[in-house]
Write a protein that holds these residues in place. Structure first.
Motif, PDB file in Angstrom:
ATOM      1  N   VAL A   1     -51.734  47.162  45.392  1.00 18.50           N
ATOM      2  CA  VAL A   1     -52.925  46.976  44.562  1.00 18.50           C
ATOM      3  C   VAL A   1     -54.185  47.063  45.419  1.00 18.50           C
ATOM      4  CG1 VAL A   1     -54.151  45.318  43.087  1.00 18.50           C
ATOM      5  CG2 VAL A   1     -51.707  45.675  42.783  1.00 18.50           C
ATOM      6  N   SER A   2     -54.139  46.501  46.635  1.00 22.05           N
ATOM      7  CA  SER A   2     -55.282  46.590  47.545  1.00 22.05           C
ATOM      8  C   SER A   2     -55.574  48.034  47.931  1.00 22.05           C
ATOM      9  CB  SER A   2     -55.023  45.768  48.808  1.00 22.05           C
ATOM     10  OG  SER A   2     -54.891  44.408  48.496  1.00 22.05           O
ATOM     11  N   LEU A   3     -54.554  48.827  48.038  1.00 18.98           N
ATOM     12  CA  LEU A   3     -54.735  50.248  48.346  1.00 18.98           C
ATOM     13  C   LEU A   3     -55.382  50.995  47.178  1.00 18.98           C
ATOM     14  CD1 LEU A   3     -54.067  52.697  50.256  1.00 18.98           C
ATOM     15  CD2 LEU A   3     -51.958  52.904  48.941  1.00 18.98           C
ATOM     16  N   LEU A   4     -54.993  50.640  45.957  1.00 25.05           N
ATOM     17  CA  LEU A   4     -55.440  51.372  44.778  1.00 25.05           C
ATOM     18  C   LEU A   4     -56.851  51.010  44.311  1.00 25.05           C
ATOM     19  CD1 LEU A   4     -52.171  51.338  42.649  1.00 25.05           C
ATOM     20  CD2 LEU A   4     -53.116  53.214  44.003  1.00 25.05           C
ATOM     21  N   ILE A   5     -57.267  49.766  44.491  1.00 23.00           N
ATOM     22  CA  ILE A   5     -58.545  49.317  43.930  1.00 23.00           C
ATOM     23  C   ILE A   5     -59.719  50.217  44.331  1.00 23.00           C
ATOM     24  CG2 ILE A   5     -60.273  47.466  44.037  1.00 23.00           C
ATOM     25  CD1 ILE A   5     -58.013  45.473  43.665  1.00 23.00           C
ATOM     26  N   PRO A   6     -59.911  50.559  45.604  1.00 18.73           N
ATOM     27  CA  PRO A   6     -61.059  51.416  45.931  1.00 18.73           C
ATOM     28  C   PRO A   6     -60.957  52.845  45.400  1.00 18.73           C
ATOM     29  CG  PRO A   6     -60.313  50.237  47.869  1.00 18.73           C
ATOM     30  CD  PRO A   6     -59.282  50.033  46.809  1.00 18.73           C
TER      31      PRO A   6
ATOM     32  N   ALA B   1     -58.111  45.426  35.378  1.00 17.08           N
ATOM     33  CA  ALA B   1     -56.702  45.021  35.369  1.00 17.08           C
ATOM     34  C   ALA B   1     -56.159  44.866  36.788  1.00 17.08           C
ATOM     35  CB  ALA B   1     -55.871  46.046  34.594  1.00 17.08           C
ATOM     36  N   LEU B   2     -56.500  45.801  37.670  1.00 15.95           N
ATOM     37  CA  LEU B   2     -56.027  45.702  39.062  1.00 15.95           C
ATOM     38  C   LEU B   2     -56.612  44.487  39.774  1.00 15.95           C
ATOM     39  CD1 LEU B   2     -56.003  49.408  40.288  1.00 15.95           C
ATOM     40  CD2 LEU B   2     -54.043  47.924  39.861  1.00 15.95           C
ATOM     41  N   ASN B   3     -57.866  44.168  39.486  1.00 11.45           N
ATOM     42  CA  ASN B   3     -58.455  42.978  40.098  1.00 11.45           C
ATOM     43  C   ASN B   3     -57.812  41.701  39.599  1.00 11.45           C
ATOM     44  OD1 ASN B   3     -60.738  43.246  42.086  1.00 11.45           O
ATOM     45  ND2 ASN B   3     -61.289  44.816  40.599  1.00 11.45           N
ATOM     46  N   ILE B   4     -57.426  41.668  38.332  1.00 17.18           N
ATOM     47  CA  ILE B   4     -56.714  40.496  37.799  1.00 17.18           C
ATOM     48  C   ILE B   4     -55.353  40.356  38.482  1.00 17.18           C
ATOM     49  CG2 ILE B   4     -55.585  39.582  35.734  1.00 17.18           C
ATOM     50  CD1 ILE B   4     -57.997  40.724  34.143  1.00 17.18           C
ATOM     51  N   VAL B   5     -54.627  41.469  38.576  1.00 18.88           N
ATOM     52  CA  VAL B   5     -53.317  41.444  39.252  1.00 18.88           C
ATOM     53  C   VAL B   5     -53.494  41.067  40.722  1.00 18.88           C
ATOM     54  CG1 VAL B   5     -51.372  42.895  39.965  1.00 18.88           C
ATOM     55  CG2 VAL B   5     -52.275  43.075  37.651  1.00 18.88           C
TER      56      VAL B   5
ATOM     57  N   ASP C   1     -56.091  44.588  53.704  1.00 14.02           N
ATOM     58  CA  ASP C   1     -54.945  43.848  53.172  1.00 14.02           C
ATOM     59  C   ASP C   1     -53.694  44.712  53.080  1.00 14.02           C
ATOM     60  OD1 ASP C   1     -56.482  41.588  52.956  1.00 14.02           O
ATOM     61  OD2 ASP C   1     -57.005  41.938  50.857  1.00 14.02           O
ATOM     62  N   VAL C   2     -53.863  46.028  53.064  1.00 14.52           N
ATOM     63  CA  VAL C   2     -52.708  46.925  53.072  1.00 14.52           C
ATOM     64  C   VAL C   2     -51.941  46.760  54.384  1.00 14.52           C
ATOM     65  CG1 VAL C   2     -51.990  49.352  53.004  1.00 14.52           C
ATOM     66  CG2 VAL C   2     -53.832  48.556  51.514  1.00 14.52           C
ATOM     67  N   ILE C   3     -52.641  46.412  55.439  1.00 15.30           N
ATOM     68  CA  ILE C   3     -52.018  46.187  56.750  1.00 15.30           C
ATOM     69  C   ILE C   3     -51.529  44.743  56.877  1.00 15.30           C
ATOM     70  CG2 ILE C   3     -52.445  46.184  59.248  1.00 15.30           C
ATOM     71  CD1 ILE C   3     -54.695  48.311  58.584  1.00 15.30           C
ATOM     72  N   VAL C   4     -52.359  43.801  56.445  1.00 11.26           N
ATOM     73  CA  VAL C   4     -52.074  42.381  56.676  1.00 11.26           C
ATOM     74  C   VAL C   4     -50.981  41.846  55.755  1.00 11.26           C
ATOM     75  CG1 VAL C   4     -53.084  40.067  56.604  1.00 11.26           C
ATOM     76  CG2 VAL C   4     -54.377  41.956  57.582  1.00 11.26           C
ATOM     77  N   ALA C   5     -50.991  42.197  54.481  1.00 10.10           N
ATOM     78  CA  ALA C   5     -50.040  41.623  53.523  1.00 10.10           C
ATOM     79  C   ALA C   5     -48.579  41.918  53.862  1.00 10.10           C
ATOM     80  CB  ALA C   5     -50.382  42.070  52.102  1.00 10.10           C
ATOM     81  N   PRO C   6     -48.202  43.161  54.176  1.00 15.34           N
ATOM     82  CA  PRO C   6     -46.797  43.381  54.557  1.00 15.34           C
ATOM     83  C   PRO C   6     -46.411  42.636  55.837  1.00 15.34           C
ATOM     84  CG  PRO C   6     -47.794  45.456  53.939  1.00 15.34           C
ATOM     85  CD  PRO C   6     -48.897  44.449  54.011  1.00 15.34           C
ATOM     86  N   LEU C   7     -47.351  42.499  56.764  1.00 19.36           N
ATOM     87  CA  LEU C   7     -47.061  41.709  57.970  1.00 19.36           C
ATOM     88  C   LEU C   7     -46.788  40.250  57.613  1.00 19.36           C
ATOM     89  CD1 LEU C   7     -49.640  43.104  60.563  1.00 19.36           C
ATOM     90  CD2 LEU C   7     -47.151  43.365  60.586  1.00 19.36           C
ATOM     91  N   LEU C   8     -47.556  39.711  56.680  1.00 20.59           N
ATOM     92  CA  LEU C   8     -47.333  38.340  56.230  1.00 20.59           C
ATOM     93  C   LEU C   8     -45.935  38.195  55.641  1.00 20.59           C
ATOM     94  CD1 LEU C   8     -48.552  35.487  55.540  1.00 20.59           C
ATOM     95  CD2 LEU C   8     -49.118  36.487  53.336  1.00 20.59           C
ATOM     96  N   GLY C   9     -45.552  39.134  54.766  1.00 24.81           N
ATOM     97  CA  GLY C   9     -44.207  39.093  54.189  1.00 24.81           C
ATOM     98  C   GLY C   9     -43.123  39.206  55.240  1.00 24.81           C
TER      99      GLY C   9
END
Length: 150
Positions: free
Chosen positions: A12-17, A27-31, A94-102
């Motif tokens: 979703v972070s990748l798609l928003i911009p 909708a993407l911002n809500i998700v 966040d595309v970089i950080v979120a998968p690292l967090l997981g």
């Protein structure tokens, strides 16, 4: 535990911009916000379930630093991104950080079996209504069982 939400958050972070339609952007911002909301309770659960009791207070204190840090560094960070990097990177980082967090959660926490008996007995509809402060037909106890909400 956080693998799927962190990957969805990254997507979703990748798609928003890249989105140009207002309704899709909304909708993407809500998700995006809902997925971001999974990280706080998950982090607290990891702290309380996996650390010894004597480390709870320092761990929660270190985690709480994020509030002050984000409030005080957010505006300068946004200014830097907009002026020098591009506003899209506010989301793309966040595309970089979120998968690292997981990945870190996956590697750093013990595996636990899901207690399916507890899930079957949860009566989630009843609890969802009770959490909202309402009481209607969904809150009635099963036959022969006393009401916990009375």
């Amino acid at each position: 535990m956080l693998g799927v939400p962190s990957l969805l958050y990254a997507l979703v972070s990748l798609l928003i911009p890249l989105v140009r339609d207002y309704n899709v952007l909304l909708a993407l911002n809500i998700v995006h916000g809902l997925l971001l909301g999974t990280f706080v309770p998950a982090t607290l659960m990891i702290i309380l379930r996996n650390l010894p009791t004597r480390w709870w207070l320092p761990a929660i204190a270190l985690y709480s630093i994020r509030v002050g840090l984000s409030l005080n560094s957010g505006i300068p960070a946004v200014g830097f991104y907009v002026e020098h990097v591009g506003w899209q990177w506010l989301f793309w980082q966040d595309v970089i950080v979120a998968p690292l967090l997981g990945l870190f959660v996956y590697l750093g926490t013990p595996r636990e079996e899901i207690n399916t008996k507890l899930v079957e007995e949860a009566r989630l509809g009843r609890h969802a209504v009770a959490w909202n402060g309402h009481r209607d037909d969904l809150c009635r106890p099963r036959s022969g069982q006393p009401s916990e909400l009375a």
